[in-house]
Motif scaffolding. Structure first.
Motif, PDB file in Angstrom:
ATOM      1  N   TRP A 108      37.128  43.374  58.739  1.00 23.28           N
ATOM      2  CA  TRP A 108      37.738  44.437  57.936  1.00 23.28           C
ATOM      3  C   TRP A 108      38.274  45.554  58.826  1.00 23.28           C
ATOM      4  CZ3 TRP A 108      38.986  42.445  53.717  1.00 23.28           C
ATOM      5  CH2 TRP A 108      38.119  41.660  52.948  1.00 23.28           C
ATOM      6  N   LYS A 111      41.484  44.493  60.379  1.00 22.78           N
ATOM      7  CA  LYS A 111      42.564  44.612  59.397  1.00 22.78           C
ATOM      8  C   LYS A 111      43.026  46.055  59.275  1.00 22.78           C
ATOM      9  CE  LYS A 111      41.847  40.565  56.503  1.00 22.78           C
ATOM     10  NZ  LYS A 111      42.147  39.988  55.183  1.00 22.78           N
ATOM     11  N   LEU A 115      46.717  47.472  60.100  1.00 23.87           N
ATOM     12  CA  LEU A 115      47.486  48.158  59.065  1.00 23.87           C
ATOM     13  C   LEU A 115      48.022  49.494  59.574  1.00 23.87           C
ATOM     14  CD1 LEU A 115      46.634  48.186  55.344  1.00 23.87           C
ATOM     15  CD2 LEU A 115      47.137  50.369  56.432  1.00 23.87           C
ATOM     16  N   ASP A 124      53.304  49.414  50.098  1.00 20.49           N
ATOM     17  CA  ASP A 124      52.574  48.158  50.029  1.00 20.49           C
ATOM     18  C   ASP A 124      51.245  48.241  50.762  1.00 20.49           C
ATOM     19  OD1 ASP A 124      54.692  47.160  48.641  1.00 20.49           O
ATOM     20  OD2 ASP A 124      55.685  46.315  50.413  1.00 20.49           O
ATOM     21  N   ASP A 125      51.197  49.080  51.801  1.00 22.38           N
ATOM     22  CA  ASP A 125      49.966  49.188  52.579  1.00 22.38           C
ATOM     23  C   ASP A 125      48.813  49.727  51.745  1.00 22.38           C
ATOM     24  OD1 ASP A 125      51.283  48.297  54.824  1.00 22.38           O
ATOM     25  OD2 ASP A 125      51.885  50.320  55.432  1.00 22.38           O
ATOM     26  N   ASP A 128      46.712  47.057  50.308  1.00 23.02           N
ATOM     27  CA  ASP A 128      46.003  46.374  51.389  1.00 23.02           C
ATOM     28  C   ASP A 128      44.810  47.192  51.860  1.00 23.02           C
ATOM     29  OD1 ASP A 128      47.726  44.280  51.278  1.00 23.02           O
ATOM     30  OD2 ASP A 128      49.029  44.989  52.883  1.00 23.02           O
ATOM     31  N   TRP A 129      45.045  48.483  52.038  1.00 28.10           N
ATOM     32  CA  TRP A 129      43.932  49.334  52.468  1.00 28.10           C
ATOM     33  C   TRP A 129      42.837  49.312  51.428  1.00 28.10           C
ATOM     34  CZ3 TRP A 129      41.848  51.799  56.466  1.00 28.10           C
ATOM     35  CH2 TRP A 129      40.781  52.647  56.170  1.00 28.10           C
ATOM     36  N   GLU A 131      41.998  47.057  49.481  1.00 30.98           N
ATOM     37  CA  GLU A 131      41.249  45.806  49.548  1.00 30.98           C
ATOM     38  C   GLU A 131      40.288  45.792  50.731  1.00 30.98           C
ATOM     39  OE1 GLU A 131      43.763  42.365  49.581  1.00 30.98           O
ATOM     40  OE2 GLU A 131      42.185  41.146  50.503  1.00 30.98           O
TER      41      GLU A 131
END
Lengths: 226, 226
Positions: A108, A111, A115, A124-125, A128-129, A131
DNA sequence: AGCCTTAACTTTGGATCCAAAATACAAGCA
DNA sequence: TGCTTGTATTTTGGATCCAAAGTTAAGGCT
């Protein structure tokens, strides 16, 4: 009027957190049932659940109303999450983390690095963040050794402003949000360091501070002196 | 079979914490309804509430079962109460206590002194202590500025072993319980001192330690070295 | 005119009925 | 004999009905 797919509880949760059901509004069973196109029975069941979750409260002798929250309530809910996640982190540091959990957390965190690597944030980020942030927090809480702590956090998270992934609200000020996430990412890395080294008190303290990101950090990150 | 007085929820709570409904036992709506002499409807409502309280959990796709708790769960539930009451105490110390709250707390503490003054404990004292202990804790939590903290504590207290007044279990070893209460009383007095002096961190720490009374203190108070 | 009593209406709690889903059981097939 | 499929039974979810409690409103009395 076909909506048997989503449960009544989640529908009501959404209506409440979206503000379509105003805080303080009194909810009648029949009115809600008609609005949702179901009978009274599932609504009655849902009201009990929502009451326990804290989104509804009993209105006098009869019926429920949408609970209203003050600024202090928001602040306290975030602090509650902080102390509970802090507790989980401390326990984890004291008992030692398994190699697989270590792997998960590093994943994590990687990721998060990826990012943020490009130096800015686009819309869009944000998901993702959300998540990866959720994944990091859940991994810690789920490994704390007892469901009890996780349950307490989950119940607290029913308050829409308390959940860990409610950090980002303002997609219009992405530069500020980027700096916020930089800080959060740093917190994640420091927490992992503390967990790995068995520094329980430090892990706890970091998680508590970490919860406050997105609460009072706005002024600092804006450069305002307040 | 007349029992419309007490609600189905509290009846089930009692049955569960008394162990008459064994942990892990699967509960059918009809069976419980018959046992309690009511129809399925109130039972269904009660199951949702108990699920949120954490006493029941969903059993697979269908139905509920009585949740079972490990030693770690008990430990964690007590720690959860500790950090939450600690949070309340810290906030209180930081915002300062009103004179009426100060009066209330001093009243409960005085009652504790009176109760322990005679140097030993008899069975009647147990309920008195339970009352004053509850009063002291509730006064602090209720004044912490937000319902949110109190709600989180209340939800946690639904676990029968987590509530603040579940300190005393063993009415057969009253000497040991007496020393336990002496310590708890000292905690109360120190907490008040910290609150009055605005020492937030100390108040928090004391409340957290205070929650652990009755958990691992047995060995120390017995004189065992473990 | 104001207050109290009473009646009509609204709303919730409990019970029963029906349908759908899930589990258990049994029979057939490999 | 073991597995799969189909059926029967159990159990839950949703809808409707009835009764009780509460709220509102109206009318009568002082």
């Amino acid at each position: 009027m076909s909506n048997s797919g989503k449960s009544v509880v989640s529908q009501l949760r959404r209506l409440i957190s979206d503000g379509e059901l105003a805080p303080g509004k009194r909810l009648g069973e029949v009115a809600v049932a008609e609005q949702l196109g179901v009978s009274r029975t599932p609504v009655r069941l849902a009201f009990r659940t929502l009451e326990q979750e804290g989104l509804l409260q009993r209105a006098g002798k009869r019926g429920f109303q949408v609970r209203e929250f003050s600024d202090t309530d928001v602040r306290c809910a975030v602090e509650v999450r902080g102390v509970l996640e802090g507790l989980a982190a401390r326990r984890l540091a004291e008992q030692g983390l398994s190699s697989e959990l270590l792997g998960q957390l590093e994943l994590w965190i990687q990721k998060g690095r990826d990012l943020l690597a490009k130096g800015y944030l686009d819309e869009d980020d944000v998901v993702d963040w959300s998540e990866l942030n959720l994944g990091f927090h859940d991994a810690i809480v789920a490994s704390a050794g007892s469901e009890v702590i996780g349950d307490a956090i989950a119940r607290n998270n029913h308050l829409p402003f308390a959940a860990a992934d409610s950090i980002i609200l303002d997609t219009g000020a992405l530069e500020r949000e980027y700096r916020k996430l930089q800080l959060a990412q740093m917190h994640h890395e420091l927490v992992l360091q503390a967990l790995r080294d068995g520094e329980g008190a430090r892990a706890e303290m970091l998680m508590r501070e970490h919860a406050l990101v997105g609460l009072r950090y706005a002024e600092v990150l804006e450069g305002r002196s307040r």
